[in-house]
Design an enzyme around this catalytic site. Sequence first.
Site, short mmCIF file in Angstrom:
data_model
loop_
_atom_site.label_atom_id
_atom_site.label_comp_id
_atom_site.label_asym_id
_atom_site.label_seq_id
_atom_site.Cartn_x
_atom_site.Cartn_y
_atom_site.Cartn_z
N GLY A 38 -6.49 0.49 -6.55
CA GLY A 38 -8.04 0.23 -7.35
C GLY A 38 -8.49 0.88 -5.83
N GLU A 112 -1.12 -4.20 0.02
CA GLU A 112 -0.87 -2.78 1.02
C GLU A 112 0.44 -1.84 0.21
OE1 GLU A 112 -3.67 -1.72 2.00
OE2 GLU A 112 -4.85 -3.74 2.73
#
Length: 225
Positions: A38, A112
């Site tokens: 997202g 990440e």
Amino acid sequence: MRSGSTPSPLRCHPVTDLSALSPVPPGARDAVLKFFFGPMDCGKSTLALQMNYNHSRQGRRGLVLTKHDRSGGPQVTSRIGLGLEAIEVEDSLDLVTLVTAYDSVDYLICDEACFYTVAQIEQLADLVDDHGVDVYAFGLASDFRSVMFPAAQRLFELADEVCRLQVEVLCWCGRPGLLNGRIVGGELVRTGEQVVIGDTDRSPVRYQVLCRRHHRSGLLGEGTA
Ligand SMILES: [Zn+2]
């Protein structure tokens, strides 16, 4: 998770239903590779931390990995103020070597993950298939140009499940925020290095979540420059 209190993935679509094809005996289950993606501020790191908490509370042993976290140090931090020590994933780090050096690892939280190398995504798949480690990866799908990160693309190709996280991140116009814009000197830029750390005191670069319309037009709204 209760609605309204913590971010939760909506509409998780299994890419394949391996259980229908696999010869594994009843009761056994294959480890899974899941990718949650997202835009910025959609709660990815918060969910990563919640996921780690839930698994560790069940007695499962896990490692938390990150790269380029907003804190600048080897930890996962979320914008709502949670934090956890983590292993920084350097480009040269072999994740299979890392994980198998531990006594026993049941799961990985990979925050990440869009910034990992493609080789490291392959290593995550190896850990799932050859070592039975569940991998929960979190990251952006696309960069400031709305082009997919190579690692994110590989995750889309390999993951058992991909989930779009949509915790009502809004563009300045009120439409759903889908894309990350890179802003330099008050202007949306469309060229440059794929990874530039921004939103720090020392960086002239900042990022802003925009709807598709305003990512394409470059209009940033009043008072946001
Ligand atoms: Zn907009």
